[in-house]
Scaffold this motif. Structure first.
Motif, PDB file in Angstrom:
ATOM      1  N   SER A 237       0.486  -1.604  -0.478  1.00 50.31           N
ATOM      2  CA  SER A 237      -0.314   0.325  -0.097  1.00 50.31           C
ATOM      3  C   SER A 237       0.871   1.694  -0.194  1.00 50.31           C
ATOM      4  N   LEU A 238       2.199   0.998  -0.097  1.00 47.31           N
ATOM      5  CA  LEU A 238       3.152   2.313   0.583  1.00 47.31           C
ATOM      6  C   LEU A 238       3.765   2.174  -0.687  1.00 47.31           C
ATOM      7  N   ASP A 239       3.691   1.054  -1.991  1.00 42.42           N
ATOM      8  CA  ASP A 239       4.611   1.286  -2.646  1.00 42.42           C
ATOM      9  C   ASP A 239       5.625   0.341  -2.555  1.00 42.42           C
ATOM     10  N   GLN A 240       6.210  -0.632  -1.385  1.00 41.43           N
ATOM     11  CA  GLN A 240       6.931  -0.956  -0.568  1.00 41.43           C
ATOM     12  C   GLN A 240       7.150  -2.325  -1.186  1.00 41.43           C
ATOM     13  N   GLN A 241       7.716  -2.951  -1.724  1.00 38.54           N
ATOM     14  CA  GLN A 241       7.403  -4.670  -1.856  1.00 38.54           C
ATOM     15  C   GLN A 241       8.405  -5.409  -0.944  1.00 38.54           C
ATOM     16  N   ALA A 242       7.593  -6.648  -0.741  1.00 44.31           N
ATOM     17  CA  ALA A 242       8.274  -7.561   0.697  1.00 44.31           C
ATOM     18  C   ALA A 242       7.124  -8.895   1.049  1.00 44.31           C
ATOM     19  N   PRO A 243       7.767  -9.929   0.669  1.00 46.64           N
ATOM     20  CA  PRO A 243       7.045 -11.076   1.171  1.00 46.64           C
ATOM     21  C   PRO A 243       5.693 -10.689   1.330  1.00 46.64           C
ATOM     22  N   PRO A 244       4.734 -11.822   1.425  1.00 51.16           N
ATOM     23  CA  PRO A 244       3.369 -12.264   1.508  1.00 51.16           C
ATOM     24  C   PRO A 244       3.233 -12.373   3.740  1.00 51.16           C
ATOM     25  N   ASP A 245       2.117 -11.245   4.217  1.00 51.73           N
ATOM     26  CA  ASP A 245       3.060 -10.986   5.547  1.00 51.73           C
ATOM     27  C   ASP A 245       2.253 -12.466   5.941  1.00 51.73           C
ATOM     28  N   LEU A 246       2.871 -12.435   6.748  1.00 53.60           N
ATOM     29  CA  LEU A 246       2.069 -13.909   8.215  1.00 53.60           C
ATOM     30  C   LEU A 246       1.711 -14.590   8.483  1.00 53.60           C
ATOM     31  N   CYS A 247      -0.158 -14.366   8.240  1.00 57.68           N
ATOM     32  CA  CYS A 247      -1.003 -13.987   8.709  1.00 57.68           C
ATOM     33  C   CYS A 247      -2.652 -14.298   7.566  1.00 57.68           C
ATOM     34  N   GLU A 248      -3.769 -14.808   8.280  1.00 53.79           N
ATOM     35  CA  GLU A 248      -5.075 -15.085   7.502  1.00 53.79           C
ATOM     36  C   GLU A 248      -5.967 -13.770   7.960  1.00 53.79           C
ATOM     37  N   THR A 249      -6.596 -14.026   7.090  1.00 51.60           N
ATOM     38  CA  THR A 249      -7.948 -12.686   7.825  1.00 51.60           C
ATOM     39  C   THR A 249      -9.263 -12.780   7.841  1.00 51.60           C
ATOM     40  N   PHE A 250     -10.059 -12.244   7.997  1.00 48.49           N
ATOM     41  CA  PHE A 250     -11.322 -12.501   8.093  1.00 48.49           C
ATOM     42  C   PHE A 250     -12.158 -11.219   8.157  1.00 48.49           C
ATOM     43  N   ALA A 251     -13.027 -11.024   7.053  1.00 49.23           N
ATOM     44  CA  ALA A 251     -13.295  -9.584   6.786  1.00 49.23           C
ATOM     45  C   ALA A 251     -14.360  -9.117   6.460  1.00 49.23           C
ATOM     46  N   ALA A 252     -15.441  -8.184   7.883  1.00 49.23           N
ATOM     47  CA  ALA A 252     -16.775  -7.645   7.275  1.00 49.23           C
ATOM     48  C   ALA A 252     -16.794  -6.675   6.654  1.00 49.23           C
ATOM     49  N   HIS A 253     -18.251  -6.585   6.192  1.00 48.82           N
ATOM     50  CA  HIS A 253     -18.422  -4.630   6.189  1.00 48.82           C
ATOM     51  C   HIS A 253     -19.013  -4.337   6.770  1.00 48.82           C
ATOM     52  N   VAL A 254     -20.171  -3.117   7.585  1.00 46.70           N
ATOM     53  CA  VAL A 254     -21.326  -2.887   7.633  1.00 46.70           C
ATOM     54  C   VAL A 254     -22.081  -2.591   6.376  1.00 46.70           C
ATOM     55  N   THR A 255     -22.016  -2.307   5.330  1.00 43.36           N
ATOM     56  CA  THR A 255     -22.322  -2.148   3.962  1.00 43.36           C
ATOM     57  C   THR A 255     -22.878  -3.424   3.495  1.00 43.36           C
ATOM     58  N   GLY A 256     -21.514  -4.493   3.751  1.00 46.03           N
ATOM     59  CA  GLY A 256     -22.214  -5.923   3.070  1.00 46.03           C
ATOM     60  C   GLY A 256     -23.154  -7.093   3.534  1.00 46.03           C
ATOM     61  N   GLU A 257     -23.886  -6.259   4.466  1.00 48.52           N
ATOM     62  CA  GLU A 257     -24.963  -6.712   5.282  1.00 48.52           C
ATOM     63  C   GLU A 257     -26.300  -6.012   3.975  1.00 48.52           C
ATOM     64  N   LEU A 258     -26.079  -5.312   3.714  1.00 50.74           N
ATOM     65  CA  LEU A 258     -26.855  -4.287   2.406  1.00 50.74           C
ATOM     66  C   LEU A 258     -27.382  -5.456   1.332  1.00 50.74           C
ATOM     67  N   ASP A 259     -27.966  -5.305   0.577  1.00 48.78           N
ATOM     68  CA  ASP A 259     -28.857  -5.876  -0.932  1.00 48.78           C
ATOM     69  C   ASP A 259     -27.983  -5.782  -2.046  1.00 48.78           C
ATOM     70  N   GLU A 260     -27.960  -6.682  -2.873  1.00 43.52           N
ATOM     71  CA  GLU A 260     -27.261  -5.732  -3.969  1.00 43.52           C
ATOM     72  C   GLU A 260     -27.335  -4.255  -4.840  1.00 43.52           C
ATOM     73  N   GLU A 261     -28.735  -4.514  -5.051  1.00 42.14           N
ATOM     74  CA  GLU A 261     -28.935  -2.815  -5.609  1.00 42.14           C
ATOM     75  C   GLU A 261     -28.325  -2.074  -4.927  1.00 42.14           C
ATOM     76  N   GLN A 262     -28.867  -1.720  -3.585  1.00 44.88           N
ATOM     77  CA  GLN A 262     -27.785  -1.274  -2.309  1.00 44.88           C
ATOM     78  C   GLN A 262     -26.739  -0.624  -2.905  1.00 44.88           C
ATOM     79  N   ARG A 263     -25.982  -1.607  -2.399  1.00 45.15           N
ATOM     80  CA  ARG A 263     -24.265  -2.035  -2.937  1.00 45.15           C
ATOM     81  C   ARG A 263     -24.346  -1.173  -4.321  1.00 45.15           C
ATOM     82  N   SER A 264     -25.047  -1.279  -5.256  1.00 43.13           N
ATOM     83  CA  SER A 264     -24.529  -0.398  -5.930  1.00 43.13           C
ATOM     84  C   SER A 264     -24.778   0.892  -6.664  1.00 43.13           C
ATOM     85  N   ARG A 265     -25.154   1.250  -5.585  1.00 41.36           N
ATOM     86  CA  ARG A 265     -24.618   2.614  -4.844  1.00 41.36           C
ATOM     87  C   ARG A 265     -23.396   3.909  -4.867  1.00 41.36           C
ATOM     88  N   LEU A 266     -22.824   2.513  -3.900  1.00 38.53           N
ATOM     89  CA  LEU A 266     -21.880   2.429  -3.052  1.00 38.53           C
ATOM     90  C   LEU A 266     -20.140   2.738  -4.470  1.00 38.53           C
TER      91      LEU A 266
END
Length: 337
Positions: free
Chosen positions: A98-127
């Protein structure tokens, strides 16, 4: 620490611990806002206690999230991130990208969820039309039981705390407390839980649990295990300071957009997560909440910009929040410029 807004210092005085327990009173809010201003001018990081988030919810959030990451890989993959949905990523990309630096992949697993991820498809299309994670639907795991409900409750609690922190931010900047509210009335905030697996093999050269990076948005609220450290914030050009895991606390830091908003008065500081000592095979789990403005909010510096390399060409002018964050996310997840 006390209940009067007085702060104590950790990390050689670079990161203060701020007691929020008096934020319901006028003298308390005044003292807390002053402490926040000092922290954000100095390091952009502070630790909060007395924050009012129920410990039972924090413990439950940690428990169900940790249980998910310890499931068999095949079970976790049922809720994998894929086109159109946000969920589990087996291996994080390098945040240094994200800062244009090159490095090996982080040693990390992630799970992500968004407030807007609970909106329906039509509502999300406005984002907005940007390449952006907040336009994706959330995909929830079937196990462990109560995962989705707990995450919903935690998202709500973090949103409430973050909104009040933004009111305190406004006060710290000598603005009306409601100054930022119209920039967050359809916010796309998220949680991206980070699981750092046990390291049974040495990391690659330059490989960390999380590479050096700054956050993109307005503020981050992080829960970390009280008995597991590794988070460091950079002081100056090459000194890294540990942020201790204070029991029953949350770590708050501002992101690039907040630094831009203040014209560089407040700083968005580089931070990273180091590898454990050799032969330490414990895992680590952190749960950051990212409070993000509306995708269409215009972020205009409120003071004459004194921003340096951190903000680059954007330092002297405004940006659209969604466009700014989309550029950062594209670098992070695809290496795109």
């Amino acid at each position: 620490m006390s209940g009067t807004g007085v702060t104590t210092e950790v990390s050689d005085g670079f990161v203060p611990v701020i007691d929020l327990s008096t934020r319901r009173t006028e003298p308390g809010r005044r003292a807390i806002a002053a402490a926040i201003d000092r922290a954000c001018v100095g390091s952009g990081f502070f630790v909060v206690v007395g924050h009012g988030v129920e410990q039972e919810l924090v413990d439950r959030m940690f428990a169900v999230t940790h249980e998910f990451f310890e499931l068999p890989a095949q079970e976790k993959d049922r809720s994998a991130h894929r086109p159109g949905v946000s969920g589990f990523r087996r291996q994080a990309d390098s945040t240094a990208r994200s800062l244009d630096q090159q490095a090996p992949p982080d040693l990390c697993e992630t799970f992500a969820a968004h407030v807007t991820g609970e909106l329906d498809e039509e509502q999300r299309s406005r984002l907005g039309g940007e390449w952006a994670t907040w336009t994706l639907a959330n995909v929830w795991p079937r196990r462990p039981e109560g995962f989705r409900e707990t995450w919903h409750a935690y998202l709500a609690a973090m949103t409430e705390l973050a909104a009040d922190l933004m009111r305190l931010f406004a006060r710290a900047l000598d603005l009306p407390e409601n100054h930022f509210e119209d920039k967050f009335d359809h916010h796309g905030s998220s949680i991206a839980a980070n699981y750092y697996p046990p390291q049974h093999q040495p990391p690659l050269p330059g490989q960390l649990r999380r590479g050096p990076h700054t956050d993109f948005g307005s503020l981050t609220i992080l829960h970390q295990q009280h008995d597991r450290t590794g988070l460091q914030v950079r002081q100056g050009t090459n000194t890294w300071r540990d942020i201790p895991a204070v029991p029953h606390s949350l770590v708050v830091n501002i992101g690039d957009l907040m630094a831009l908003w203040t014209g560089g008065r407040w700083v968005s500081t580089m931070h990273r997560v180091t590898n454990p000592p050799t032969h330490d095979t414990t895992s680590r789990l952190t749960i950051p909440f990212f409070y993000l403005p509306n995708h269409d909010a215009t972020i205009q510096p409120m003071y004459t910009s004194v921003a340096g390399d951190l903000l680059g060409a954007e330092g002297g002018g405004g940006v659209i929040a969604g466009e700014w964050m989309s550029r950062k996310l594209r670098k992070l997840f695809s290496g795109a410029s």
